[in-house]
Design an enzyme around this catalytic site. Structure first.
Site, PDB file in Angstrom:
ATOM      1  N   CYS A 127      53.103  84.943  42.774  1.00 50.28           N
ATOM      2  CA  CYS A 127      52.581  86.166  42.164  1.00 50.28           C
ATOM      3  C   CYS A 127      51.583  86.849  43.100  1.00 50.28           C
ATOM      4  O   CYS A 127      51.998  87.413  44.099  1.00 50.28           O
ATOM      5  CB  CYS A 127      52.000  85.854  40.793  1.00 50.28           C
ATOM      6  SG  CYS A 127      52.033  87.303  39.725  1.00 50.28           S
ATOM      7  N   LEU A 157      40.407  65.754  22.709  1.00 50.28           N
ATOM      8  CA  LEU A 157      40.808  64.348  22.568  1.00 50.28           C
ATOM      9  C   LEU A 157      42.231  64.122  23.036  1.00 50.28           C
ATOM     10  O   LEU A 157      42.716  62.996  23.034  1.00 50.28           O
ATOM     11  CB  LEU A 157      40.721  63.930  21.102  1.00 50.28           C
ATOM     12  CG  LEU A 157      39.333  63.631  20.548  1.00 50.28           C
ATOM     13  CD1 LEU A 157      39.458  63.210  19.093  1.00 50.28           C
ATOM     14  CD2 LEU A 157      38.667  62.532  21.355  1.00 50.28           C
ATOM     15  N   GLU A 199      56.095  77.924  37.993  1.00 51.64           N
ATOM     16  CA  GLU A 199      55.480  76.757  37.336  1.00 51.64           C
ATOM     17  C   GLU A 199      55.695  76.737  35.823  1.00 51.64           C
ATOM     18  O   GLU A 199      55.658  75.678  35.206  1.00 51.64           O
ATOM     19  CB  GLU A 199      53.981  76.693  37.654  1.00 51.64           C
ATOM     20  CG  GLU A 199      53.103  77.785  37.050  1.00 51.64           C
ATOM     21  CD  GLU A 199      52.981  79.030  37.919  1.00 51.64           C
ATOM     22  OE1 GLU A 199      53.902  79.294  38.727  1.00 51.64           O
ATOM     23  OE2 GLU A 199      51.977  79.764  37.775  1.00 51.64           O
ATOM     24  N   HIS A 256      56.351  83.398  38.181  1.00 49.11           N
ATOM     25  CA  HIS A 256      55.597  82.138  38.120  1.00 49.11           C
ATOM     26  C   HIS A 256      56.564  80.972  37.884  1.00 49.11           C
ATOM     27  O   HIS A 256      56.874  80.661  36.732  1.00 49.11           O
ATOM     28  CB  HIS A 256      54.592  82.181  36.964  1.00 49.11           C
ATOM     29  CG  HIS A 256      53.409  83.047  37.233  1.00 49.11           C
ATOM     30  ND1 HIS A 256      52.270  82.577  37.832  1.00 49.11           N
ATOM     31  CD2 HIS A 256      53.205  84.367  36.991  1.00 49.11           C
ATOM     32  CE1 HIS A 256      51.386  83.565  37.941  1.00 49.11           C
ATOM     33  NE2 HIS A 256      51.937  84.662  37.440  1.00 49.11           N
TER      34      HIS A 256
HETATM   35  N1  GLN Z   1      46.765  90.541  40.100  1.00 49.05           N
HETATM   36  C1  GLN Z   1      48.144  90.637  40.411  1.00 49.05           C
HETATM   37  C2  GLN Z   1      48.881  91.608  39.485  1.00 49.05           C
HETATM   38  O1  GLN Z   1      48.388  91.921  38.443  1.00 49.05           O
HETATM   39  C3  GLN Z   1      48.818  89.273  40.391  1.00 49.05           C
HETATM   40  C4  GLN Z   1      48.797  88.635  39.049  1.00 49.05           C
HETATM   41  C5  GLN Z   1      49.137  87.174  39.090  1.00 49.05           C
HETATM   42  O2  GLN Z   1      49.045  86.545  40.137  1.00 49.05           O
HETATM   43  N2  GLN Z   1      49.471  86.591  37.964  1.00 49.05           N
HETATM   44  O3  GLN Z   1      49.962  92.047  39.799  1.00 49.05           O
END
Ligand code: GLN
Length: 543
Positions: free
Chosen positions: A383, A19, A519, A517
């Protein structure tokens, strides 16, 4: 502990899940934060998993990684994005973790031979964790996952009931989010499910002070009055959460209904005028931007876009700051593998390859990266996206045709991406990683510092020699190939204690691969610099 006692707003949900309880809680928190209160948040998850780390993204949406390396519920991401704050593992816990602690304490003999029960032992453990999360805050917003009436939720609801009793009236507020279904055939909004959900809450001993009603159509005042009367809440405390063009508009919709008046009354807060000018301006640019740009999002779990939530939100943030709509073209990497990259990517201004695990779709992602590199289209690899950009470069520029990651080919003669067997984690402890380590807990997780190279896209984006970003991966770029990469036009532009964190193709308008990452640190009011720079480069490419 500070002398000023923390006040608690408990947000529960009724009728059904999804929701937007998290958005409701985050929106209330945002408004209070902008009145100058120190606001904290806590998400309670009634499931038995100890954390969401090992759940499939198809099962549970995205795994959100906190600064201190906790793998948490994706709602924590919403909280960071709304409240522009960094949360830690103390801001989310599950039934599994609570039971684990209590059972461990029992084994240590901490309960002096008593029979261990849900009340008081489990409830007390929940309570302690809630209080700990609220330390140093004026207000702690506590969202309870699941729906009222779920078996799993009962110990949490009992904790909420007890806390109200123990802390007193002006310290606790209960907000209940429910659904007002619209029955087309009758042309009517139905209040019965809400009434039943409130009755269920009351049966458990919780009286809601405020109801937030999710509805697809405008809710007439007479329905609000009816609900106020039948559920015994003040009319001004019946708030409607209608569908909004962007989630970031929800706080503004609440504000228009004066939501802070009953909240401030209940919790005896003084200043109730939030300063929302900057927020309003950003929301305006999300809804009615002056420009637009098209980004190809090449990925695997495309049928469940929730698993890329932080990234799609980060693109929205970047767009808001650049006054541009970011249109995402979802490109299935397996289709690219079958039909070639050009067909899907030739109309895009930028190409994004996001993180991921497992071999499926990897070759398609590599083809998309090759296309971005050769056609000189702005590229961001995150990544796995960075790892594959190095593999692509090794295969097609360095001529190492069998280059791979040991994740996909354990015996590759050219392990561009490999497994290091030990590393020092963000807390300074030594971590051991082998191919046989259990799945949970062996990733490099959380925030690490990264040194940026002068003159690089990375340095230009952040404007800083040292940056901090979050990680979630098992494999690393192999430094053995570093010289070959740099001699042939792929620079290492980010490093963390000898680990390769970022790469860039030199002869390219904008090409960046990052092991972290970005993001996870993007917020509406503070867009992530790498993603912002990528969207900007894509806008320039469009011109
Ligand atoms: N599979 C890759 C690793 O383990 C990248 C992981 C990811 O993109 N979060 O290093």
């Amino acid at each position: 502990m500070s002398e000023k006692k923390t006040k608690y707003i408990f947000v529960t949900g009724g009728v059904l899940s999804s929701l937007g309880k998290g958005i409701t809680a985050a929106s209330i928190g945002t408004l209070l934060k902008h009145t100058g209160q120190r606001v904290g948040v806590l998400k309670l998850d009634p499931y038995i998993n100890v954390d969401p780390g090992t759940m499939s993204p198809l099962e549970h949406g995205e795994v959100f990684v906190t600064k201190d390396g906790a793998e948490t519920d994706l709602d924590l991401g919403h909280y960071e994005r709304f409240l522009d704050t960094s949360l830690t593992q103390n801001n989310n816990f599950t039934t599994g973790l609570v039971y684990k602690t209590v059972i461990e304490n029992e084994r240590k003999g901490k309960y002096l031979g008593k029979t261990i029960q849900v009340v008081p032992h489990i409830v007390n453990e929940i309570k302690e964790r809630i209080v700990r999360a609220g330390e140093g805050k004026d207000i702690l917003i506590v969202e309870l996952g699941g729906t009222t009436g779920d078996i799993e939720g009962l110990p949490f609801l009992e904790t909420i009931r007890q806390m109200k009793h123990e802390l007193g009236k002006s310290q606790v507020m209960n907000v209940h989010v429910t659904l007002l279904p619209y029955i087309k055939a009758a042309g009517e909004l139905k209040t019965k499910p809400t009434q039943h959900s409130v009755q269920e809450l009351r049966r458990i001993g919780i009286a809601p002070h405020m109801l937030v009603l999710r509805a697809e159509v405008p809710v007439p005042n007479e329905i609000k009055r009816k609900i106020a009367y039948s559920c015994d809440v003040d009319e001004e405390s019946v708030i409607v959460a209608e569908d909004a063009p962007t989630i970031y508009q929800v706080p503004l919709n609440f504000l228009r209904q004066d939501i802070l008046t009953p909240i401030c009354k209940q919790l005896e807060l003084k200043d109730c005028q939030p300063k929302m000018d900057e927020w309003t301006d950003l929301v305006h640019k999300i809804i009615m931007p002056s420009n637009e740009v098209k980004i190809a999002f090449v990925g695997k779990y495309l049928d469940l876009k929730e698993s890329y939530k932080s990234l799609t939100e980060a693109l929205i943030h970047a767009g808001a700051h650049l006054d541009s709509r970011v249109n995402i073209k979802w490109v299935d990497s397996e289709k690219v593998e079958e039909e070639g990259a050009a067909k899907f990517l030739n109309d895009c201004d930028g190409i994004l390859v996001a993180g991921g695990f497992g071999e499926r779709g990897v070759e398609g992602k590599i083809q998309a990266i090759q296309y971005a590199r050769e056609e000189k289209i702005p590229f961001l690899g995150i990544c796995l996206g960075m790892q594959l950009s190095m593999i692509e470069f090794a295969r097609n520029v360095l001529g190492l045709k069998d280059a791979n990651s040991v994740e996909f080919d354990p015996d590759t003669p050219n392990p561009i991406i490999y497994l290091i067997d030990e590393f020092i984690d963000s807390a300074g402890a030594k971590q051991i990683r082998t191919t046989t380590s259990p799945m949970g807990g062996t990733l490099r997780l959380g925030e690490y510092e990264c040194e940026t190279k002068e003159g690089s896209n990375l340095r230009a984006a952040y404007g800083s020699a040292v940056i901090y970003e979050r990680h979630r991966h098992r494999y690393e770029a192999n430094p053995k190939y570093r010289e070959a990469f740099e001699a042939n036009g792929m620079d290492i532009t980010g490093e963390s204690h000898g680990l390769i964190e970022a790469v860039e193709v030199v002869d390219h308008p904008w090409f960046l691969g990052v092991q972290f990452h970005p993001e996870f640190t993007s917020r509406l009011q503070n867009a992530n610099p790498a993603i912002l720079a990528f969207v900007k480069a894509s806008m320039e490419h469009k011109k």
